[in-house]
Write a protein that holds these residues in place. Structure first.
Motif, PDB file in Angstrom:
ATOM      1  N   ILE A  70      -1.428  79.734  77.387  1.00  0.00           N
ATOM      2  CA  ILE A  70      -2.507  78.925  76.793  1.00  0.00           C
ATOM      3  C   ILE A  70      -3.854  79.538  77.160  1.00  0.00           C
ATOM      4  O   ILE A  70      -3.956  80.284  78.147  1.00  0.00           O
ATOM      5  N   GLY A  71      -4.890  79.204  76.399  1.00  0.00           N
ATOM      6  CA  GLY A  71      -6.248  79.703  76.693  1.00  0.00           C
ATOM      7  C   GLY A  71      -6.270  81.221  76.632  1.00  0.00           C
ATOM      8  O   GLY A  71      -5.749  81.833  75.694  1.00  0.00           O
ATOM      9  N   GLY A  72      -6.825  81.818  77.649  1.00  0.00           N
ATOM     10  CA  GLY A  72      -6.915  83.276  77.695  1.00  0.00           C
ATOM     11  C   GLY A  72      -5.552  83.942  77.705  1.00  0.00           C
ATOM     12  O   GLY A  72      -5.435  85.136  77.418  1.00  0.00           O
ATOM     13  N   SER A  88       0.848  83.606  82.336  1.00  0.00           N
ATOM     14  CA  SER A  88      -0.036  82.666  83.030  1.00  0.00           C
ATOM     15  C   SER A  88      -0.575  83.364  84.267  1.00  0.00           C
ATOM     16  O   SER A  88       0.177  83.685  85.183  1.00  0.00           O
ATOM     17  N   LYS A  89      -1.873  83.587  84.258  1.00  0.00           N
ATOM     18  CA  LYS A  89      -2.468  84.287  85.398  1.00  0.00           C
ATOM     19  C   LYS A  89      -2.219  83.512  86.685  1.00  0.00           C
ATOM     20  O   LYS A  89      -1.741  84.047  87.670  1.00  0.00           O
ATOM     21  N   GLY A 109      -9.127  85.063  82.720  1.00  0.00           N
ATOM     22  CA  GLY A 109      -8.222  84.772  81.608  1.00  0.00           C
ATOM     23  C   GLY A 109      -8.836  85.134  80.259  1.00  0.00           C
ATOM     24  O   GLY A 109      -8.194  85.750  79.409  1.00  0.00           O
ATOM     25  N   ARG A 110     -10.111  84.758  80.061  1.00  0.00           N
ATOM     26  CA  ARG A 110     -10.711  84.964  78.738  1.00  0.00           C
ATOM     27  C   ARG A 110     -11.143  86.410  78.499  1.00  0.00           C
ATOM     28  O   ARG A 110     -11.599  86.744  77.411  1.00  0.00           O
ATOM     29  N   GLN A 122     -13.446  80.488  73.172  1.00  0.00           N
ATOM     30  CA  GLN A 122     -13.177  80.439  74.613  1.00  0.00           C
ATOM     31  C   GLN A 122     -14.072  81.411  75.373  1.00  0.00           C
ATOM     32  O   GLN A 122     -14.676  81.065  76.390  1.00  0.00           O
TER      33      GLN A 122
HETATM   34  O1  LIG Z   1      -3.435  82.065  82.526  1.00  0.00           O
HETATM   35  P1  LIG Z   1      -3.484  80.701  83.121  1.00  0.00           P
HETATM   36  O2  LIG Z   1      -3.700  80.733  84.595  1.00  0.00           O
HETATM   37  O3  LIG Z   1      -2.246  79.919  82.743  1.00  0.00           O
HETATM   38  O4  LIG Z   1      -4.737  79.946  82.548  1.00  0.00           O
HETATM   39  C1  LIG Z   1      -4.874  79.671  81.185  1.00  0.00           C
HETATM   40  C2  LIG Z   1      -6.292  79.261  80.879  1.00  0.00           C
HETATM   41  O5  LIG Z   1      -6.655  78.129  81.641  1.00  0.00           O
HETATM   42  C3  LIG Z   1      -8.013  78.253  82.056  1.00  0.00           C
HETATM   43  O6  LIG Z   1      -8.035  78.497  83.399  1.00  0.00           O
HETATM   44  C4  LIG Z   1      -8.768  77.013  81.841  1.00  0.00           C
HETATM   45  O7  LIG Z   1      -8.735  76.648  80.512  1.00  0.00           O
HETATM   46  C5  LIG Z   1      -8.551  79.445  81.270  1.00  0.00           C
HETATM   47  O8  LIG Z   1      -9.639  80.028  81.863  1.00  0.00           O
HETATM   48  C6  LIG Z   1      -7.347  80.286  81.207  1.00  0.00           C
HETATM   49  O9  LIG Z   1      -7.454  81.299  80.255  1.00  0.00           O
END
Ligand SMILES: O=P(O)(O)OC[C@H]1O[C@](O)(CO)[C@@H](O)[C@@H]1O
Length: 534
Positions: free
Chosen positions: A123-125, A177-178, A238-239, A319
């Motif tokens: 999700i997200g980045g 997921s980072k 992430g982004r 994002q």
């Molecule tokens: O890669 P992760 O740690 O699952 O995080 C996903 C996303 O959640 C966030 O930490 C918050 O939305 C983003 O910065 C990041 O891209």
């Protein structure tokens, strides 16, 4: 500055052109003055110096005590020490080798010669970049099809897994997921694992992880013996992770030329490192943003690529820009409520949706057009739709017409023009915007590399899930059989009478999913009686 001759002169005065990339940035339709540029000069000098320090390994994200190193991903020689250089090059070669082996079938599923599909979970980045690139570089008959789970919506998950059902035994799952602890990604992984198990497939033989070393996901992947794990480093946000394993592995598995993506970004990085406003395309974007928004987010950024393949660029930038710049405090602790809102889809489609308001309504935005010069794959001219006119001529005409119509009504626009949508151009676009956001962050003095606001929502959600567990426990203990409770009693019995509205919302959701008994009118909360199914 309205006569055609004056505008043409302004266009030429401000046009940025990168010859090697054949990449243009035009900010002539932003109404800034020479005085404004002169005033901004010292701010830019500081931003260039700050950016140089960031690239040299300064702790540019002070709250998280992290370096910010996404620029090193495409120029490992610039990383501040040997160990970082090694991390970058070894991960890249691991990604490349792994993807080639999967494509050739040297890494294959337990009961088939080759993988046919990729299921990317994140999700997200950890999703937006891979989704953007997959759509930008899509082909009619891909080597491997890619699908995404980027949410914890059960129905959305069912749809994706349902579509993959017949090919699950040849689907490679990439969990990204980072932090390795984001609930949406973890849930997607658990749901996928369940689907594999339902079909008698051993999930670990289909799964790889891209995550920080030692994260929860990393531990699960190693303990369960997943096919492989790829490292995500703390100095990559992430982004800004599309050009790390996060974006490169999914891209390489689809046969997208990841070296070209990195090369495009590297060339753009070199151009955007130049400490001279007019020669630096990212600085020109930041200047235009500052001019339009007063350096305070007073106008929104509308991203309008005139190219279907770039549809997801606005979501990707949403994002990148909003999570980076949308901050309550500046670096000195002042309350500033910074940010720039980003939205958009594609032209000319959006001309038939919201461009009416852009042209005539509230003047609270500036547009960014992305023009792609080549219309179709080389050698494919397509049919002539009117004498001498092809579909791409319409697209170009619509873009030019909208740009002109907006300007005439006092609405500014930037145009970024690229020769084609290719891995190299995708890399260059990503690098351009990463640098523009970084420079703008320095101009307005915010930490562009943390996201403290996201944590608040995550914590609040955890509190609700905790309350739901208590609600269920009380219902099971007190209402098994024929008894029932009102919402007020239930809230009282879980020890949180003040959370009555939350209890009602939890109960209504549980009822809609047949997990409790509810009698009364849900539109009249005080009429409700709740009981357990036990
Ligand atoms: O890669 P992760 O740690 O699952 O995080 C996903 C996303 O959640 C966030 O930490 C918050 O939305 C983003 O910065 C990041 O891209």
């Amino acid at each position: 500055m309205n006569s055609a001759t004056e505008l043409w002169q302004r266009y030429q005065d401000w046009l940025y052109y990168h010859e090697e990339l054949n990449f243009y940035v035009d900010i002539s339709r932003i109404r800034f003055t020479a005085d404004f540029v002169a005033q901004m000069q010292p701010k830019f000098e500081k931003a260039f110096a700050d950016m140089q320090a960031l690239e040299a390994g300064a702790i540019a994200n002070p709250d998280e005590d992290r370096m910010v190193g996404h620029y090193w991903l495409r120029a490992p020689e610039l990383a501040p020490n040997e160990s970082l250089k090694h991390d970058i090059t070894s991960t890249l070669s691991k990604v490349d080798t792994f993807a080639k082996k999967v494509i050739k079938g040297e890494i294959h599923p337990p009961h088939a010669a080759k993988f046919t599909d990729i299921l990317s979970i994140g999700i997200g980045g950890s999703a937006l970049g891979p989704e953007f690139v997959a759509q930008a570089m899509a082909v009619t008959n891909p080597l491997l099809n890619i699908s995404f789970i980027d949410n914890t919506d059960p129905d959305g998950i069912d749809l994706v897994l349902g579509q993959l059902s017949a090919r699950l035994a040849t689907t490679l799952v990439v969990v990204i997921s980072k932090s390795g602890g984001t609930p949406e990604a973890a849930n997607g992984m658990k749901e996928a694992k369940y689907a594999y198990e339902q079909k008698g497939l051993e999930f670990n033989r289909y799964a790889v992880a891209i995550t920080g070393e030692g994260s929860k996901l990393d531990r699960i992947a190693k303990e369960e013996g997943w096919i492989d794990t790829f490292a995500m480093y703390d100095w990559i946000g992430g982004r800004t992770s599309e050009l790390s394993a996060v974006g490169l592995l999914p891209a390489a598995l689809q046969g997208i030329d990841i070296m070209a993506m990195l090369e495009g970004a590297k060339v753009m990085d070199e151009a955007t490192r130049i400490a001279n406003l007019k020669q630096n395309p990212a600085a020109l974007l930041a200047l235009a943003w500052y001019s339009e928004t007063n350096g305070k987010g007073e106008k929104d950024m509308v991203i309008l690529p005139y190219k279907d393949r770039l549809l997801l660029f606005s979501r990707y930038l949403q994002q990148l820009v909003m999570e980076s710049l949308g901050k309550e405090k500046d670096l000195d602790g002042n309350t500033v409520y910074q940010g720039i809102a980003v939205y958009g889809n594609k032209g000319s489609t959006d001309q038939h949706a919201y461009v009416q308001q852009l042209r005539e309504g509230v003047n609270n935005f500036f547009a960014t057009f992305i023009e792609v010069l080549s219309d179709r794959a080389p050698g494919n001219k397509g049919p002539e739709l009117e004498p001498g006119i092809f579909a791409g001529d319409f697209l170009s005409g619509f873009w030019q017409g909208t740009r002109k119509a907006l300007y005439e009504n006092g609405r500014g626009s930037i145009t970024v023009s690229i020769p084609e949508v290719s891995p190299r151009m995708i890399g260059a676009l990503i690098a351009l915007y990463e640098r523009a956001v970084g420079l703008y962050g320095f101009l307005v003095n915010v930490n562009a590399y943390h996201q403290p606001g996201v944590e608040a929502g995550k914590k609040a959600a955890a509190v609700i899930l905790d309350l739901q567990k208590k609600v269920m426990a009380v219902l099971d203990a007190e209402t098994a059989g024929s008894a029932s409770l009102s919402i007020a009693d239930l809230a009282h019995k879980v020890g949180q009478p003040e959370a009555i509205e939350t209890v009602y919302l939890i109960v209504r959701h549980l009822d809609a999913n047949s997990r409790i008994n509810l009698e009364g009118n849900t539109g009249n909360p005080s009429s409700l009686r709740v009981s357990s199914l036990l």
